[in-house]
Design a protein around this motif. Structure first.
Motif, short mmCIF file in Angstrom:
data_model
loop_
_atom_site.label_atom_id
_atom_site.label_comp_id
_atom_site.label_asym_id
_atom_site.label_seq_id
_atom_site.Cartn_x
_atom_site.Cartn_y
_atom_site.Cartn_z
N ASP A 146 0.81 -1.23 0.00
CA ASP A 146 0.00 0.00 0.00
C ASP A 146 0.84 1.26 0.00
N ASN A 147 1.99 1.17 0.61
CA ASN A 147 2.81 2.38 0.74
C ASN A 147 3.54 2.75 -0.55
N LEU A 150 8.86 2.98 -1.65
CA LEU A 150 9.34 3.95 -0.65
C LEU A 150 10.74 4.42 -0.96
N GLY A 151 11.04 5.59 -0.48
CA GLY A 151 12.43 6.07 -0.52
C GLY A 151 12.79 6.90 -1.72
N GLY A 152 11.82 7.25 -2.55
CA GLY A 152 12.11 8.09 -3.71
C GLY A 152 12.79 7.33 -4.82
N TYR A 243 2.73 4.21 -6.95
CA TYR A 243 1.73 3.83 -5.96
C TYR A 243 0.65 2.94 -6.58
#
Lengths: 340, 420
Positions: A146-147, A150-152, A243
């Motif tokens: 869901d996240n 991450l981290g760009g 996402y």
């Protein structure tokens, strides 16, 4: 109407010149306006513009209404993001690999979907998209669940191009979008593009004429997916992430709405639709939280009053004004001259 | 017939000139007046099924802003909160942040987004370099993972791991006391639900090795019917059940569980039940469900906390939520930093001022809250569990977890995760 080869070449040259002019104008825009906000808007609209134009290759030109194109948009964003996060590839290589990955996925899914037509095709693409969305949510180790990723997304300098600089990122994204739209234009004005129209208008006739309809549809499906993934790459660069929402059915719905809003029978219709919808979004959220209410009202307006997209509506008007025929996907007059 | 001269006389010329000059200058005058305000941008969710998240976030921050402005603002400069609805979409959240910074001129962002939006906003902040306070996301990695950290970004919200340690310790003690060995879980099927549940059970087992998880059910987010979930739990016949359901999902679950008398058949732990909107929305709130700390005017039971509750209710005519205090806290840190630095023009200076800062706060267990400097995250807020009651204040026998214990276990956990 038969168009001579010379006229065809002249048209192709005109299109190339128009593309270069559009690119130059967009590249000059930040200097002219000095506004970062406008740059942001252009990148965002470009990402969705490429998605919608790619989708119209299926809807407008082949008569295949896909409800699942957001899956390829997401495939572009996730593949590119994950490749860059792995820190093993440069930006150009990651883009090429992303296109290959998306093409592979699209070829497999397309081989199943294009055997069907109409509502069956639409629902099958929707089913695959929801499966893809579920994979993104479940495969947490790779996709972040869901996240999201991450981290760009790191973008190391390549050929002296540093995408970490806002201006450079803008120029890169805009160039990528314009190049994609130009290539899509070349596709729809090629023999292949006119074969797609023939399949759309009368599939049986195309079969009788010896066209391998399955293969043509599959190539179209794959090409459309590849260009949709370029939209995903642009959005991933813009927001530095990917996402699951990108692959959700609502994103496909928005893309279809962009196509319908701008005009399904005009090559630039979906792009216009994307610009209008993203611009409208910016405007509406500025003043109210009732985005859905405004969007719904606009859909109603188009459905009940115009009954067609904006460029489809304006086409005859412009034609009368200019007294000059404007080329549409329905127009097969150039088939004899296609040189792409 | 006489003709009026078309030439202006001196008076007309002067009047026209002054009018025209005023008209032409008015945007600049307005701009100058506007530029006095310090703009704070807030991307949040203001539409859809979780719009209460955005509404109470905005209300919490606005309360502090209004009070600060009433007292003269920052040397006469008022604060202005500009909100944008992200519709719970990460890409919209990023676009909103960029618009707030590049279009509206905000130098400070209060990110009141759910977790996925917050991770997206964090990346935008990395590029834009403005000050940001995340006020809603409880996902631990946002501040715990050093790879994700941004020097100008902080979290003034609960953190999942803190609640998990407090909840695990509490659950272990109750289990030992009542002999609850067989546990089931019922949490929403997405990252927050799964990670929170795993962390809670990990620490429950850490404190009490007899605990065993015999089954887990994962209802979909915003699913309307929990019948299959309730019947599955009843079939499992656990001694105790843990749930990370929240908001409307938790209300539906409790209401539908009441039809099967589920809460009479097992001990229930629901970390998110103790929030006013949930407590007041449940049709028949059972006594004795164990809930984690959200916002409650009696936790901590201090005059300052009751005062916040009264001020909030008076202004907004609704009860505060967990998001209300988290956003009010963010504004408190921002206001203190603005007072310290004197302007909003330098995000790095504001960030330096917030880093490690301890403020007086009605939400701190000892009357203070600290923005921990190691990982830019909030500590010192009320963590623990209590038992629900039918009437105000809806919670009794609240047991606060000691922060020393949280720090110790959090450090060990971070080492295991490779964050330290």
């Amino acid at each position: 109407m038969k168009i001579t080869q010379q006229e065809g070449k002249r048209k192709s040259l005109n299109e190339a010149l128009i593309t270069i002019a559009a690119l130059l104008i967009l590249l000059a825009l930040p200097s002219l306006t000095g506004s970062q906000k406008i740059m942001d808007f252009v990148i965002f609209a470009a990402a969705y513009g490429v998605l919608a134009t790619a989708l119209n290759l299926l809807i407008g030109y082949t008569g295949l209404i896909s409800f699942g194109h957001a899956m390829f948009f997401a495939s572009g964003a996730y593949s590119f993001g994950a490749l860059m996060q792995s820190e093993t590839t440069s930006v150009p290589i990651a883009i090429v690999l992303t296109l290959i990955i998306t093409a592979t996925i699209a070829a497999v899914i397309g081989a199943i979907c294009v055997r069907l037509s109409e509502i069956y095709f639409a629902f099958l693409t929707l089913a695959f998209q929801m499966f893809f969305h579920s994979v993104l949510l479940s495969w947490v180790e790779v996709t972040g669940g869901d996240n999201g990723l991450l981290g760009g997304i790191p973008t190391p300098v390549f050929f002296g191009i540093n995408l970490a600089q806002a201006g450079t990122k803008y120029a890169f994204c805009v160039s990528l979008a314009i190049l994609s739209i130009y290539l899509l234009r070349r596709i729809v004005t090629s023999h292949f593009g006119y074969t797609l129209r023939m399949i759309r208008d009368n599939e049986r006739r195309a079969i009788f004429l010896g066209v391998n309809v399955f293969l043509t549809k599959l190539i179209c499906f794959t090409l459309s997916a590849v260009f949709a993934s370029i939209g995903g790459i642009i959005l991933a660069l813009f927001i530095s992430g990917a996402y699951p929402d990108f692959a959700f059915w609502t994103t496909s719905g928005e893309a279809i709405f962009m196509v319908m809003l701008g005009g399904v029978n005009n090559f630039l219709g979906p792009l216009v639709g994307a610009i209008l919808l993203t611009g409208l979004n910016d405007l509406v959220v500025h003043y109210t939280n009732h985005f859905g209410l405004f969007l719904g009202s606009i859909i109603l307006l188009f459905a009940l009053v115009l009954k067609k997209g904006i460029l489809d509506f304006l086409d005859p008007v412009l034609e009368n004004l200019l007294n000059k025929k404007i080329k549409t996907p329905n127009d097969t007059s150039e088939v004899e001259n296609s040189d792409a | 017939m006489t003709h009026k001269s078309k030439l202006l006389d001196r008076r007309q010329f002067l009047a026209t000139s002054v009018s025209a000059a005023t008209l032409l200058a008015s945007p600049a005058i307005l701009q100058a007046k506007k530029s006095d305000t310090i703009k704070i941008g807030m991307p949040t969710i203001l539409s859809g099924v979780v719009s209460i998240l955005g509404e109470s976030s905005r209300a919490g921050a606005q309360l502090m802003i209004d009070e600060f402005n009433k007292n003269g603002g920052l040397n006469g400069r008022p604060l202005e909160l500009i909100t944008r609805d992200s519709r719970a979409k990460p890409e919209e959240a990023v676009k909103a942040v960029r618009d707030l910074v590049n279009g509206e001129g905000c130098k400070i962002i209060i990110d009141a987004e759910a977790s996925s939006g917050s991770f997206a906003v964090q990346e935008a902040i990395r590029e834009l370099g403005v000050l940001c306070l995340h006020t809603v996301s409880e996902a631990t990695p946002l501040s715990a993972d050093p790879k994700l950290r941004v020097p100008t970004a902080f979290r003034s919200a609960r953190q999942g791991i803190h609640d998990a340690i407090g909840g695990g310790a509490y659950a272990a003690a109750i289990s030992r006391e009542k002999g609850l060995k067989r546990w089931a879980t019922c949490s929403p099927d997405y990252a927050y639900g799964r990670t929170t549940t795993a962390e809670f059970m990990e620490f429950a087992k850490h404190f009490n090795g007899d605990i065993e998880v015999i089954g887990q059910v994962w209802p979909k987010l915003f699913q309307p019917d929990f019948t299959e979930v309730v019947t599955k739990l009843l079939q499992l016949k656990p001694d105790a059940m843990y749930s990370a359901l929240w908001g409307g999902d938790l209300v539906s679950f409790v209401d539908q569980s009441n039809l099967y008398a589920l809460f009479g058949q097992m001990e229930a732990f629901a970390v998110n039940l103790g929030d006013y909107p949930v407590l007041t929305a449940v049709e028949n709130l059972p006594d004795g469900i164990r809930s984690g700390s959200r916002y409650n005017k009696k936790i901590p039971d201090t005059p300052e906390n009751s005062d916040f509750y009264d001020r909030y209710v008076e202004k907004n005519k609704v009860l505060p939520t967990n998001w209300s205090w988290e956003n009010a806290t963010a504004m408190s840190f921002i206001i203190e930093a603005l007072k310290d630095v004197g302007s909003a023009d330098n995000p790095l200076k504001l960030a330096e001022s917030i880093k490690g800062r301890k403020i007086k706060s009605p939400f701190g267990v000892d009357g203070t809250l600290t923005m921990r400097s190691e990982d830019n995250t909030l500590v010192g807020y009320a963590v623990g569990y209590g038992i629900t009651t039918k009437k105000e204040p809806f919670m009794k026998d609240f047991q606060t977890t000691a922060w020393d214990q949280i720090f110790e276990l959090e450090t060990k956990w971070k080492k295991r995760k490779g964050y330290l």
